[in-house]
Design a protein around this motif. Sequence first.
Motif, mmCIF file in Angstrom:
data_model
loop_
_atom_site.group_PDB
_atom_site.id
_atom_site.type_symbol
_atom_site.label_atom_id
_atom_site.label_comp_id
_atom_site.label_asym_id
_atom_site.label_seq_id
_atom_site.Cartn_x
_atom_site.Cartn_y
_atom_site.Cartn_z
ATOM 1 N N LEU A 13 -11.335 -5.994 -19.448
ATOM 2 C CA LEU A 13 -11.488 -6.517 -20.803
ATOM 3 C C LEU A 13 -10.714 -5.656 -21.797
ATOM 4 N N ALA A 14 -10.817 -4.331 -21.669
ATOM 5 C CA ALA A 14 -10.109 -3.440 -22.582
ATOM 6 C C ALA A 14 -8.599 -3.598 -22.441
ATOM 7 N N ALA A 15 -8.115 -3.747 -21.199
ATOM 8 C CA ALA A 15 -6.680 -3.934 -20.976
ATOM 9 C C ALA A 15 -6.218 -5.267 -21.545
ATOM 10 N N THR A 16 -7.039 -6.299 -21.419
ATOM 11 C CA THR A 16 -6.699 -7.608 -21.978
ATOM 12 C C THR A 16 -6.560 -7.527 -23.493
ATOM 13 N N ASN A 58 -3.342 -16.305 -15.183
ATOM 14 C CA ASN A 58 -4.632 -15.660 -15.446
ATOM 15 C C ASN A 58 -5.389 -15.423 -14.146
ATOM 16 N N TYR A 59 -5.423 -16.446 -13.288
ATOM 17 C CA TYR A 59 -6.088 -16.295 -11.992
ATOM 18 C C TYR A 59 -5.455 -15.162 -11.187
ATOM 19 N N GLU A 60 -4.130 -15.168 -11.097
ATOM 20 C CA GLU A 60 -3.425 -14.174 -10.296
ATOM 21 C C GLU A 60 -3.758 -12.754 -10.753
ATOM 22 N N ASN A 61 -3.880 -12.570 -12.061
ATOM 23 C CA ASN A 61 -4.147 -11.237 -12.586
ATOM 24 C C ASN A 61 -5.634 -10.938 -12.721
ATOM 25 N N ARG A 62 -6.467 -11.951 -12.636
ATOM 26 C CA ARG A 62 -7.920 -11.736 -12.628
ATOM 27 C C ARG A 62 -8.365 -11.059 -11.343
ATOM 28 N N ILE A 63 -7.707 -11.366 -10.240
ATOM 29 C CA ILE A 63 -8.157 -10.832 -8.951
ATOM 30 C C ILE A 63 -7.446 -9.539 -8.570
ATOM 31 N N ILE A 64 -6.614 -8.993 -9.475
ATOM 32 C CA ILE A 64 -5.996 -7.702 -9.209
ATOM 33 C C ILE A 64 -7.078 -6.628 -9.048
ATOM 34 N N VAL A 65 -6.923 -5.806 -8.015
ATOM 35 C CA VAL A 65 -7.702 -4.585 -7.852
ATOM 36 C C VAL A 65 -6.703 -3.469 -7.578
ATOM 37 N N ASP A 66 -7.116 -2.236 -7.776
ATOM 38 C CA ASP A 66 -6.215 -1.148 -7.397
ATOM 39 C C ASP A 66 -5.972 -1.195 -5.887
ATOM 40 N N ASP A 67 -7.070 -1.338 -5.149
ATOM 41 C CA ASP A 67 -6.984 -1.390 -3.688
ATOM 42 C C ASP A 67 -8.230 -2.077 -3.147
ATOM 43 N N LEU A 68 -8.103 -2.602 -1.956
ATOM 44 C CA LEU A 68 -9.183 -3.381 -1.348
ATOM 45 C C LEU A 68 -9.146 -3.210 0.164
ATOM 46 N N ASP A 69 -10.328 -3.010 0.751
ATOM 47 C CA ASP A 69 -10.465 -3.010 2.201
ATOM 48 C C ASP A 69 -11.710 -3.817 2.549
ATOM 49 N N VAL A 70 -11.516 -4.972 3.170
ATOM 50 C CA VAL A 70 -12.621 -5.797 3.660
ATOM 51 C C VAL A 70 -12.733 -5.525 5.148
ATOM 52 N N ARG A 71 -13.896 -5.082 5.595
ATOM 53 C CA ARG A 71 -14.036 -4.565 6.955
ATOM 54 C C ARG A 71 -14.975 -5.393 7.820
ATOM 55 N N ASN A 72 -14.635 -5.416 9.103
ATOM 56 C CA ASN A 72 -15.546 -5.890 10.151
ATOM 57 C C ASN A 72 -16.119 -7.270 9.850
ATOM 58 N N PHE A 73 -15.222 -8.240 9.662
ATOM 59 C CA PHE A 73 -15.674 -9.600 9.417
ATOM 60 C C PHE A 73 -15.337 -10.476 10.619
ATOM 61 N N ASP A 74 -15.981 -11.616 10.678
ATOM 62 C CA ASP A 74 -15.754 -12.503 11.822
ATOM 63 C C ASP A 74 -15.640 -13.942 11.374
ATOM 64 N N TYR A 101 -2.328 -2.855 -4.820
ATOM 65 C CA TYR A 101 -1.546 -3.347 -5.960
ATOM 66 C C TYR A 101 -0.758 -2.208 -6.598
ATOM 67 N N TYR A 102 0.420 -2.589 -7.100
ATOM 68 C CA TYR A 102 1.285 -1.642 -7.791
ATOM 69 C C TYR A 102 1.393 -1.948 -9.288
ATOM 70 N N VAL A 103 0.760 -3.022 -9.730
ATOM 71 C CA VAL A 103 0.747 -3.396 -11.144
ATOM 72 C C VAL A 103 -0.689 -3.671 -11.563
ATOM 73 N N GLY A 104 -0.939 -3.604 -12.864
ATOM 74 C CA GLY A 104 -2.259 -3.934 -13.386
ATOM 75 C C GLY A 104 -3.351 -2.985 -12.948
ATOM 76 N N ARG A 105 -3.002 -1.787 -12.538
ATOM 77 C CA ARG A 105 -3.974 -0.831 -12.006
ATOM 78 C C ARG A 105 -4.838 -0.262 -13.139
ATOM 79 N N LEU A 106 -6.146 -0.148 -12.861
ATOM 80 C CA LEU A 106 -7.085 0.225 -13.917
ATOM 81 C C LEU A 106 -7.953 1.433 -13.582
ATOM 82 N N TYR A 107 -7.914 1.929 -12.335
ATOM 83 C CA TYR A 107 -8.905 2.919 -11.928
ATOM 84 C C TYR A 107 -8.332 4.200 -11.327
ATOM 85 N N HIS A 108 -7.158 4.144 -10.714
ATOM 86 C CA HIS A 108 -6.617 5.322 -10.045
ATOM 87 C C HIS A 108 -5.149 5.494 -10.405
#
Length: 361
Positions: A13-16, A58-74, A101-108
């Motif tokens: 929100l602050a970045a927006t 908006n959708y494309e940039n709404r789901i930006i995260v710095d990084d994501l690891d989804v583990r052990n799914f089936d 992600y290399y753009v839109g980073r907010l945490y690291h």
Amino acid sequence: VAPRSIPLEPARLAATEKYSAQVRLSEDKLRVENFIAGLPFPLVRDEDPDVAVKLMFNYENRIIVDDLDVRNFDCDTGAISANAPMRVEKHFEIEHFRRLYYVGRLYHEPMPTWPTNDGIRYREALYPLVEPFDLKGVGFTYNRYLDPARQDDSWLYYPLLKRARRLSTAQRSEALFGQDTDIDSYAGYAGNIAWMEWRLLGTKRILASMHSRNFPGAWGEGPADFAFKDTWEPRDVFVIEGRSRLPGYAYSRRVIYLDRESYVIAYTELYDQQGELWKAWVNQWKIGDRPFPGATRSVYDYEQQFLPAITMFDLQLDHATRCRLPSPRFAGEEGWYINFGDAEGTTEEAFNLSAVISQGR
């Protein structure tokens, strides 16, 4: 159940608020200019002639995260009918699905942009497959670029053949490994916004599973067991049509149901080349500060988005693929590790083809 609000995370929100006033749609409508972070077009209006493509950015940039690891799914894939439970043909188990992600980073750091020589927007990798046995060790990795004229660099590794093959962008719409899912449909749409011609069909009120209670997901009963059983709520959505600019693309069009408040996709319809409804992808969202009450690692001081389950079904072949993220086979697995930086292994090296090959052996 009654609908609940889905606010933007404070940092987004602050970045927006800080950057959106400077963002412009390029003259060819294929990219956003001067984008730094947050939502590029938070004040877009329905009567704007470019409303559809702006909503998709908006959708494309709404789901930006710095990084994501989804583990052990089936996932299970098999035939469905009106009279019997899913007849499972294959069971899949996957260790990791990662994005960086290399753009839109907010945490690291580095943030908000991590400059790269090649202009990478994000990197993604899924590997290794643990089951079924004939696909053990299979994985893929790809780079998505900021330049809309540059195609993804996608590689798929098959240990049994001891070879990696390059995938064309059009092949992203093809179902892989005998499932119904395709890479471009992940989360409802994972393709490049520039590779589609977008049109707003209208607005609508639908039922969507946005504040689900089960984690991991729980399947329905009897013939409904190809889909998740949980709470659904009325949501106001944009109905957006996308037609591919790419030759050889499997679908003639996508129809996306985009939540008006959160800009995430509730579900997507996919049509064949004759214009007939072919497949549908349905997301189960869980919005909260942790994936389940007992979580200790994947815990946030704001509401985060999790996907406990997804389902994609083929209406022409009476076939479906259902996935739980994570699998209930892994007791206590929190499954979603978002914005952890290097702490959970989502480093640049994890996206190299050599890492995919090494884990697949």
